[in-house]
Structure formats: C-alpha cells, structure tokens
Design a protein around this motif. Structure first.
Motif, mmCIF file in Angstrom:
data_model
loop_
_atom_site.group_PDB
_atom_site.id
_atom_site.type_symbol
_atom_site.label_atom_id
_atom_site.label_comp_id
_atom_site.label_asym_id
_atom_site.label_seq_id
_atom_site.Cartn_x
_atom_site.Cartn_y
_atom_site.Cartn_z
ATOM 1 N N CYS A 14 -9.766 26.920 17.426
ATOM 2 C CA CYS A 14 -10.886 26.140 17.937
ATOM 3 C C CYS A 14 -11.456 26.721 19.217
ATOM 4 O O CYS A 14 -12.554 26.359 19.638
ATOM 5 C CB CYS A 14 -10.464 24.684 18.154
ATOM 6 S SG CYS A 14 -9.247 24.480 19.468
ATOM 7 N N SER A 15 -10.702 27.618 19.883
ATOM 8 C CA SER A 15 -11.181 28.194 21.132
ATOM 9 C C SER A 15 -10.474 29.513 21.386
ATOM 10 O O SER A 15 -9.409 29.804 20.819
ATOM 11 C CB SER A 15 -10.911 27.236 22.305
ATOM 12 O OG SER A 15 -9.514 27.107 22.512
ATOM 13 N N GLN A 26 -6.933 20.926 14.994
ATOM 14 C CA GLN A 26 -8.238 20.284 15.054
ATOM 15 C C GLN A 26 -9.236 21.058 14.188
ATOM 16 O O GLN A 26 -9.109 22.263 13.990
ATOM 17 C CB GLN A 26 -8.753 20.233 16.504
ATOM 18 C CG GLN A 26 -7.887 19.393 17.429
ATOM 19 C CD GLN A 26 -7.805 17.940 16.994
ATOM 20 O OE1 GLN A 26 -8.823 17.299 16.772
ATOM 21 N NE2 GLN A 26 -6.594 17.421 16.878
ATOM 22 N N HIS A 27 -10.265 20.357 13.705
ATOM 23 C CA HIS A 27 -11.277 20.996 12.880
ATOM 24 C C HIS A 27 -12.076 22.005 13.701
ATOM 25 O O HIS A 27 -12.403 21.749 14.861
ATOM 26 C CB HIS A 27 -12.223 19.950 12.296
ATOM 27 C CG HIS A 27 -11.553 19.043 11.315
ATOM 28 N ND1 HIS A 27 -11.231 19.438 10.041
ATOM 29 C CD2 HIS A 27 -11.120 17.771 11.433
ATOM 30 C CE1 HIS A 27 -10.650 18.435 9.416
ATOM 31 N NE2 HIS A 27 -10.560 17.407 10.236
ATOM 32 N N THR A 28 -12.385 23.142 13.110
ATOM 33 C CA THR A 28 -13.161 24.163 13.795
ATOM 34 C C THR A 28 -13.874 25.039 12.778
ATOM 35 O O THR A 28 -13.415 25.182 11.640
ATOM 36 C CB THR A 28 -12.264 25.043 14.696
ATOM 37 O OG1 THR A 28 -13.078 26.050 15.315
ATOM 38 C CG2 THR A 28 -11.164 25.731 13.888
ATOM 39 N N CYS A 60 -7.504 24.433 13.327
ATOM 40 C CA CYS A 60 -6.972 25.325 14.362
ATOM 41 C C CYS A 60 -5.468 25.483 14.184
ATOM 42 O O CYS A 60 -4.735 24.500 14.028
ATOM 43 C CB CYS A 60 -7.287 24.763 15.739
ATOM 44 S SG CYS A 60 -6.562 25.716 17.095
ATOM 45 N N ASP A 62 -14.775 22.488 7.815
ATOM 46 C CA ASP A 62 -14.203 23.139 8.976
ATOM 47 C C ASP A 62 -12.839 23.668 8.588
ATOM 48 O O ASP A 62 -12.211 23.158 7.667
ATOM 49 C CB ASP A 62 -14.033 22.145 10.136
ATOM 50 C CG ASP A 62 -15.379 21.731 10.720
ATOM 51 O OD1 ASP A 62 -16.322 22.534 10.608
ATOM 52 O OD2 ASP A 62 -15.464 20.627 11.277
#
Length: 219
Positions: free
Chosen positions: A30-31, A15-17, A10, A7
């Motif tokens: 991540c989003s 965070q992992h993404t 982010c 991943d």
C-alpha cells in the motif's frame, strides 16, 4: 455476475491497494514505507519472529529485479475485475442464515492450472479466517458442488459468542466443536474446486444440511 475494479491486499498490513512492487511485479504494497519494512526486517535476526517477516520467504522466490528499481507503481493487474458471487452467511447473533454477496479477487499471476479466486471476507472476520471443504452430504453422498466453509479461529479467544445460526441448524445440540463468530459458506462450481458459483436463496438448506451433518458427526 457483476464486475468491478479490484484492489490487491498489502503484504504487510493486508489493506486494499492498487499498487505493487515494480521490482518483481508480483507483490502488492500500500506504500513505499511498507515495501521497505519487508526488505529491512528480513535482514534482522532480532525480529525473525515478527509477523511481517512471514511475507518474505514467499516474496523472495519471485522478487527478481525488473527494468526499473522504483518501489511502487500502478499495476496492470488492477485492470482485472473482481467476480461477485452470492454466498451464505451464518451470522453469529441471528437465528437464520442469509444470502450475502462476496467479491472474489482473481489470481494475480498466470498459472498453468486454474487457481480459485480469493474471497474477500474482511467484513465478516476480524482476522483472516480458516476454512474447510465439505465434499459429502447426507448418507455420505458426494456433493456435486462441494462447499468451502470459512470460520474464525480466534473468535472464542476474542470473547465472541457461539454462532446462533449454526446452533439452530443442528437442533441446538451441544456440539463437540462449535463455531464462534460468523461463518460463511461458498459453493464451488464443480468437484475440481477451481472456481465459485452463486448460491440462490432457495438453496440455503442445501448448504445447511451438509454442514449440520458434518458437525453432528463429530459428536
């Protein structure tokens, strides 16, 4: 060495993404919400000190529109494999160092020079760790394989105790600059420091000695 799909991290929350910004096809998010946060906050002088803003100066250099303006897509970079290497952990609450396996994320974009993979050490540190490179051992002899030492810069303020494993390798000497929290050591694959190689169980002392020599030299 083993491989597994990686991943990205982010740029806002770390965070992992597996998603990235398709506008420039270089930054991980991540989003869609976190992508917009970066874009909006950088235009607000009132929030110029926000940690999130710190992502923008680097991202801005590369964020040139691609053919599509969509924010999030699945990146071809997700096909790259993480590299698994064995490292040495000096646990904060144990007397002896031990071997651990660390996943290292390959560089996310091409480079004319070899770029060292990024160790993913979130398991051992509450915040992104600092690091230093040891190039000399006993009698100031240069190491064929330099060591990269990762340590916490916030562990003391977070009330973490002094690292017991480090205390043991330095003979319980009162150090001028002791380590607090966990400490992780990785071994470079050569003096160019462009990659890592595994540390075997019988090599733990070869890592401990240069580290203890360095710490005792600060007295």
């Amino acid at each position: 060495m083993s491989h597994q799909p990686p991943d990205g991290l982010c740029s806002v929350c770390n965070q992992h993404t597996s998603k990235w910004c398709s506008r420039c096809q270089r930054a991980w998010y991540c989003s869609e919400d976190h992508m917009h946060k970066v874009c909006m906050i950088v235009h607000s002088t009132a929030l110029s000190e926000s940690p999130i803003v710190q992502d923008w100066p680097q991202h801005q250099k590369h964020c040139h529109p691609a053919e599509s303006e969509s924010i999030i897509t699945i990146s071809p970079q997700a096909e790259l494999a993480c590299i698994s290497v064995d490292a040495v952990l000096f646990p904060v609450d144990e007397d002896r160092p031990k071997i651990i396996t660390v996943q290292c994320r390959p560089p996310q974009q091409p480079s004319r020079t070899r770029v060292c993979p990024t160790p993913m050490l979130q398991t051992y540190f509450d915040n992104p760790p600092n690091n230093m490179v040891l190039t000399q051992g006993l009698n100031k002899i240069y190491l064929r394989y330099p060591l990269q030492i990762f340590f916490s810069t916030t562990a003391l303020s977070d009330a973490s105790p002094e690292n017991r494993a480090i205390s043991k390798i330095t003979g319980d000497t009162t150090l001028k600059q002791p380590f607090y929290g966990n400490v992780v050591a990785l071994k470079y694959d050569g003096t160019r420091c462009s990659g890592y190689m595994s540390i075997h169980k019988n090599e733990v002392d070869s890592v401990s000695v240069p580290l203890s020599v360095y710490l005792l030299s600060l007295e």
